[in-house]
Scaffold this motif. Structure first.
Motif, mmCIF file in Angstrom:
data_model
loop_
_atom_site.group_PDB
_atom_site.id
_atom_site.type_symbol
_atom_site.label_atom_id
_atom_site.label_comp_id
_atom_site.label_asym_id
_atom_site.label_seq_id
_atom_site.Cartn_x
_atom_site.Cartn_y
_atom_site.Cartn_z
ATOM 1 N N ALA A 151 0.898 -1.211 -0.164
ATOM 2 C CA ALA A 151 0.033 0.139 0.161
ATOM 3 C C ALA A 151 0.811 1.269 0.155
ATOM 4 O O ALA A 151 1.797 1.229 0.543
ATOM 5 N N LEU A 152 0.409 2.318 -0.926
ATOM 6 C CA LEU A 152 1.426 3.383 -1.139
ATOM 7 C C LEU A 152 0.415 4.987 -0.770
ATOM 8 O O LEU A 152 -0.697 4.701 -1.309
ATOM 9 N N ASP A 153 1.232 5.536 -0.420
ATOM 10 C CA ASP A 153 0.590 7.013 -0.161
ATOM 11 C C ASP A 153 1.508 8.034 -0.059
ATOM 12 O O ASP A 153 2.785 7.579 0.439
ATOM 13 N N THR A 154 1.379 9.286 -0.411
ATOM 14 C CA THR A 154 2.419 10.627 -0.434
ATOM 15 C C THR A 154 1.760 11.574 0.439
ATOM 16 O O THR A 154 0.737 11.601 0.293
ATOM 17 N N GLU A 155 2.558 12.331 0.950
ATOM 18 C CA GLU A 155 2.448 13.722 1.500
ATOM 19 C C GLU A 155 3.212 14.631 0.999
ATOM 20 O O GLU A 155 4.311 14.491 0.763
ATOM 21 N N PHE A 156 2.564 15.858 0.258
ATOM 22 C CA PHE A 156 3.472 16.795 -0.427
ATOM 23 C C PHE A 156 2.657 18.035 -0.263
ATOM 24 O O PHE A 156 1.739 18.295 0.062
ATOM 25 N N ILE A 157 3.551 18.982 -0.798
ATOM 26 C CA ILE A 157 3.275 20.579 -0.881
ATOM 27 C C ILE A 157 3.579 21.077 -2.335
ATOM 28 O O ILE A 157 4.510 20.560 -2.667
ATOM 29 N N ARG A 158 2.853 21.755 -2.788
ATOM 30 C CA ARG A 158 3.203 22.500 -4.125
ATOM 31 C C ARG A 158 2.406 23.895 -4.265
ATOM 32 O O ARG A 158 2.331 24.214 -5.448
ATOM 33 N N GLU A 159 1.975 24.433 -3.284
ATOM 34 C CA GLU A 159 1.293 25.758 -3.425
ATOM 35 C C GLU A 159 2.591 26.768 -3.844
ATOM 36 O O GLU A 159 1.980 27.784 -4.767
ATOM 37 N N ARG A 160 3.730 26.583 -3.605
ATOM 38 C CA ARG A 160 4.510 27.806 -4.079
ATOM 39 C C ARG A 160 5.879 27.068 -5.387
ATOM 40 O O ARG A 160 6.556 27.833 -5.409
ATOM 41 N N THR A 161 5.456 26.011 -5.725
ATOM 42 C CA THR A 161 6.343 25.313 -6.726
ATOM 43 C C THR A 161 5.641 24.873 -7.906
ATOM 44 O O THR A 161 4.438 24.552 -7.859
ATOM 45 N N TYR A 162 6.360 24.621 -8.947
ATOM 46 C CA TYR A 162 5.957 23.847 -10.096
ATOM 47 C C TYR A 162 5.878 22.410 -9.777
ATOM 48 O O TYR A 162 4.730 21.900 -10.115
ATOM 49 N N ARG A 163 6.904 21.739 -9.262
ATOM 50 C CA ARG A 163 6.812 20.368 -8.811
ATOM 51 C C ARG A 163 6.369 20.325 -7.380
ATOM 52 O O ARG A 163 7.019 20.757 -6.813
ATOM 53 N N ALA A 164 5.861 19.244 -7.265
ATOM 54 C CA ALA A 164 5.465 18.737 -5.943
ATOM 55 C C ALA A 164 6.849 18.678 -5.195
ATOM 56 O O ALA A 164 7.253 17.676 -5.499
ATOM 57 N N ARG A 165 6.603 19.137 -3.823
ATOM 58 C CA ARG A 165 7.535 18.766 -3.176
ATOM 59 C C ARG A 165 7.115 17.847 -1.893
ATOM 60 O O ARG A 165 6.580 17.726 -1.251
ATOM 61 N N LEU A 168 -3.224 1.882 -4.153
ATOM 62 C CA LEU A 168 -3.111 3.209 -3.659
ATOM 63 C C LEU A 168 -4.778 3.422 -3.953
ATOM 64 O O LEU A 168 -5.630 2.784 -4.578
ATOM 65 N N HIS A 169 -5.139 4.632 -3.293
ATOM 66 C CA HIS A 169 -6.388 5.316 -3.365
ATOM 67 C C HIS A 169 -6.444 6.756 -4.113
ATOM 68 O O HIS A 169 -5.531 7.454 -3.699
ATOM 69 N N ALA A 170 -7.213 6.764 -5.157
ATOM 70 C CA ALA A 170 -7.214 7.952 -6.162
ATOM 71 C C ALA A 170 -5.690 8.050 -6.516
ATOM 72 O O ALA A 170 -4.976 9.306 -6.183
ATOM 73 N N ALA A 171 -5.296 7.291 -7.265
ATOM 74 C CA ALA A 171 -3.813 7.134 -7.432
ATOM 75 C C ALA A 171 -3.032 8.175 -8.326
ATOM 76 O O ALA A 171 -1.755 8.225 -7.932
ATOM 77 N N HIS A 172 -3.666 8.925 -9.021
ATOM 78 C CA HIS A 172 -2.986 9.665 -10.094
ATOM 79 C C HIS A 172 -1.932 10.640 -9.623
ATOM 80 O O HIS A 172 -0.808 10.921 -10.117
ATOM 81 N N GLN A 173 -2.249 11.492 -8.660
ATOM 82 C CA GLN A 173 -1.288 12.564 -8.129
ATOM 83 C C GLN A 173 0.001 11.797 -7.555
ATOM 84 O O GLN A 173 1.161 12.185 -7.650
ATOM 85 N N ASP A 174 -0.415 10.687 -6.745
ATOM 86 C CA ASP A 174 0.676 9.956 -6.222
ATOM 87 C C ASP A 174 1.687 9.391 -7.133
ATOM 88 O O ASP A 174 3.060 9.479 -6.988
#
Length: 392
Positions: free
Chosen positions: A37-51, A90-96
């Motif tokens: 099982a996989l998931d990620t936590e990220f931020i991208r409000e101030r960048t082009y690529r997700a951090r 994954l759940h709702a996998a596209h962004q991850d």
């Protein structure tokens, strides 16, 4: 499920991985797992690529949170994500998956998306993870950390536990969904959808096609479309180079307005509403040069927007009939209608178009052939005291 206890790890045994040695040890423990099982936590409000700030992973034996901000690299994880014998759940996998593509230039495979499977099982379209865990497993997840800044360190135990819960129950859900799909004879129906999720081409960005995503381009003509294409490609490349959000350089509505008005000098460009002064100072000359080049391109070389579909009254009526057919069959099969086809697809079908997703794979078997029979007049809807049904 008979083996729930074997795939749920208690919070007290969660692992936090923030050293290369711990990551190596974790990857060795995960080798050979039938699923991860996989998931990620990220931020991208101030960048082009997700951090990428956190990777959560679970197997039948463990739950772990991997800290990318504390590790020199994540290379030891790569073989696990592409191991052909391990299903990545994954759940709702596209962004991850997009983030893993950004990280490795490759996409985890094979994959199983529990949100897509839930729709095929009639559990609901676009079902959120928390609701699915509640309805399928009777567990109510905490919601207090939904707005956490995952880039801040250190993370407290509650934050780590909240993140780990995003994968803690995915294994149970995957096994349960797989059993239900098998019981319905639908085990392989989603194979094509999941292969498409793992296709790297789905996550590649071509600057030259970004203009097609702009709202309002249907009002542009000729060289205005040339300008929109050139400006969108320039903005995309600049955003990538600077690692800044596109909108910080030029918002969509401003870009379209610049392409529509095609100003010839700095003074006219400055009068465009919403154009940031900083962008004008830094990039005004580049924008005016792109506009000049667009003005000088032959209109025959300019891109064309997608042709707007205009239906005749009979075709509109047929689209309504096809939509009713879809809803009746979706209800009978206990599947959300949007999982089968959109209204736009049915309008194209009514116009005579046969190159549609609903006419391929499992969708063709479930509803596509029926829709074609209705279009040919071989099947019809009949209203009776028992409701609406399809008849030959």
């Amino acid at each position: 499920m008979n083996d729930i206890a074997s795939v749920r790890v208690d919070r007290a045994h969660d692992l936090y991985i923030d050293t290369p040695e711990a990551l190596d040890a974790l990857c060795k423990r995960l080798e050979g797992s039938s699923w991860l099982a996989l998931d990620t936590e990220f931020i991208r409000e101030r960048t082009y690529r997700a951090r990428l700030c956190l990777i959560q992973v679970a197997s039948p034996e463990l739950v772990a949170c991997i800290d990318p901000l504390a590790l020199p690299d994540l290379e030891p994880l790569r073989p696990l994500l592409t191991a052909p014998g391990t299903v990545k759940v994954l759940h709702a996998a596209h962004q991850d998956l997009e983030i893993f593509h950004q990280l490795y230039g490759a996409v985890p495979s094979p994959v199983f998306d529990t949100q897509i499977a839930a729709a095929l099982l009639g559990l609901g379209e676009q079902m959120g993870y928390g609701r699915m865990v509640s309805e399928m497993l009777g567990v109510d997840l905490e919601k207090g950390h939904a707005r956490t800044d995952w880039a801040q360190r250190p993370l407290d135990p509650e934050q780590i536990g909240y993140a780990a819960d995003d994968v803690r129950y995915l294994g149970e859900i995957y096994l349960e969904q797989r059993e239900r799909l098998s019981a319905l004879g639908r085990s392989d129906w989603l194979d094509e959808d999941f292969r498409r999720l793992s296709d790297p081409a789905s996550y590649a960005v071509d600057p030259q096609t970004q203009w097609t995503r702009l709202r309002g381009i249907q009002h542009l003509r000729g060289n205005q479309l040339c300008a929109a294409q050139a400006l969108a490609a320039w903005r995309e490349e600049l955003a990538q180079q600077a690692d800044r959000p596109r909108r910080w350089i030029l918002a969509d509505e401003v870009l379209v307005d610049v392409a529509r008005r095609m100003p010839r000098n700095t003074a006219a460009l400055a009068r465009i509403r919403g154009l940031p002064e900083r962008t004008l100072e830094r990039h005004g000359s580049a924008i005016l040069e792109l506009l000049e080049q667009s003005r000088n391109r032959p209109e025959t070389d300019c891109p064309q927007p997608a042709e707007r579909l205009v239906l005749t009254p009979d075709q509109e009526a047929l689209a309504d009939l096809l939509m009713a057919t879809l809803r009746i069959e979706a209800q009978r099969q206990n599947i959300g209608p949007a999982m089968l086809a959109t209204r736009r697809e049915l309008e194209r079908l009514a116009s005579g178009d046969d190159d549609l997703p609903v006419l391929r794979g499992w969708r063709a078997r479930l509803i596509g052939d029926t829709l074609l029979a209705v279009r040919r007049g071989e099947r019809c809807l009949r209203v009776s005291e028992n409701g609406v049904r399809l008849e030959d």
